[in-house]
Design a protein around this motif. Structure first.
Motif, short mmCIF file in Angstrom:
data_model
loop_
_atom_site.label_atom_id
_atom_site.label_comp_id
_atom_site.label_asym_id
_atom_site.label_seq_id
_atom_site.Cartn_x
_atom_site.Cartn_y
_atom_site.Cartn_z
N HIS A 74 1.14 1.21 -0.99
CA HIS A 74 1.96 2.41 -1.00
C HIS A 74 1.68 3.22 0.26
CE1 HIS A 74 3.68 1.86 -4.99
NE2 HIS A 74 2.54 1.21 -5.23
N ARG A 131 6.98 1.87 -1.19
CA ARG A 131 6.23 0.71 -1.68
C ARG A 131 6.50 -0.47 -0.75
NH1 ARG A 131 8.02 -1.79 -7.48
NH2 ARG A 131 6.61 -3.57 -7.54
N ASP A 182 1.05 -5.18 -3.53
CA ASP A 182 1.78 -3.95 -3.21
C ASP A 182 0.90 -2.97 -2.47
OD1 ASP A 182 4.19 -4.50 -4.23
OD2 ASP A 182 4.03 -3.18 -5.97
#
Ligand SMILES: [Zn+2]
Length: 300
Positions: free
Chosen positions: A5, A10, A3
């Protein structure tokens, strides 16, 4: 799951396939051994396999979650697709949808599928086989694609003598979406979406390719489709891939979007970089460098 950000957004990479692909010397029409040699040291092992001379490529989607919308950028190659002459895409049976679910998203939850362009490795999961018919994989999504690209490939599919895999790609992965009235066409200029995305023309690799710029809380990323396949095309940005339709235009588009990335501090998130899969771009005059260290781009 990897992931990242970008502000409040996201972004997760959903891999379909990765590993050695084309030999480097066959992949770049402008290949020069000396130039390539001078970059080999940083390309291996994530982007290049010296023992085989092959480029390492990944085929992946980027899953964007804004909090309000779930967006899939590019739909890889798909399962069970008949791709004569393209063994790398022929009758695949990958765990792509399982990986999407592992990331926390069921196909029904995808709101938009963004087709940066309509090549075989970007539209495959648009559809899946159900009782012998190709049906939309993401039943509640709008599929966003370029009008120019659509019309180009629709024509290719109807032209006798077109490569069979290209005809099949349109007919099994694009046409069913159009017929289901789930396609959203964009043409010319910029288009804003979901409060944080901007679609911009990035032609050359295909006639109507689009890039997607993301901005949230002052942080930026860019999804360039196949404006570049390999990170080598950052320092050596005039080199095209063998699949670029209009090589002069593709190189011009590549140079312009790398300059934008550098100026805006955007994280470049292409469809086929091996690991690390994304990088920032630094400009030095008319030259560009990859920057993985800023914001821990490497290894994430
Ligand atoms: Zn591609």
């Amino acid at each position: 799951m990897q992931d990242r950000h970008i502000g409040d957004v996201r972004v997760t990479r959903i891999e379909e396939i990765s590993g050695p692909g084309f030999p480097a010397k066959d992949f770049f029409p402008e290949f020069e051994p000396e130039t390539f040699k001078s970059h080999e040291h940083w390309m291996a092992p994530g982007y290049y396999q010296p023992e085989s001379g092959r480029l390492i490529r990944s085929i992946h989607s980027w899953l964007i979650r804004t909090g309000k919308h779930t967006i899939l950028v590019d739909a890889c190659s798909g399962n069970h697709k008949n791709r004569p002459g393209m063994p790398g895409f022929h009758m695949l049976d990958t765990k792509y949808l399982d990986r999407l679910r592992e990331a926390g998203v069921a196909p029904e939850e995808v709101d938009f599928v963004m087709c940066t362009h309509l090549h075989v490795d970007h539209v495959g999961w648009n559809t899946r086989l159900e009782n012998g018919k190709w049906v939309p994989t993401f039943p509640n999504a709008r599929y966003v694609m370029s009008r120019v690209d659509h019309d180009h490939w629709a024509k290719v599919a109807k032209t006798s003598g077109s490569p069979e895999y290209e005809v099949n790609t349109y007919n099994d992965s694009v046409l069913p979406i159009v017929e289901a009235k789930m396609a959203e066409f964009v043409a010319g200029g910029e288009h804003a979406m979901c409060g944080c995305l901007k679609l911009k023309p990035a032609p050359g690799h295909t006639p109507g390719q689009i890039r997607i710029d993301l901005e949230s809380k002052g942080k930026r990323a860019m999804f360039p489709g196949d404006a570049l396949h390999s990170p080598l095309q950052v320092p050596v940005w005039r080199w095209n891939s063998r699949f670029c339709d209009d090589r002069d235009l593709a190189a011009k588009t590549r140079g312009a979007l790398l300059a934008d990335c550098a100026e805006q501090g955007a994280l470049l998130m292409p469809a086929h970089f091996g690991s690390p899969h994304a990088a920032y771009i630094k400009a030095k005059g008319d030259r560009f460098e990859l920057d993985w260290d800023h914001d821990n781009a490497r290894g994430r």
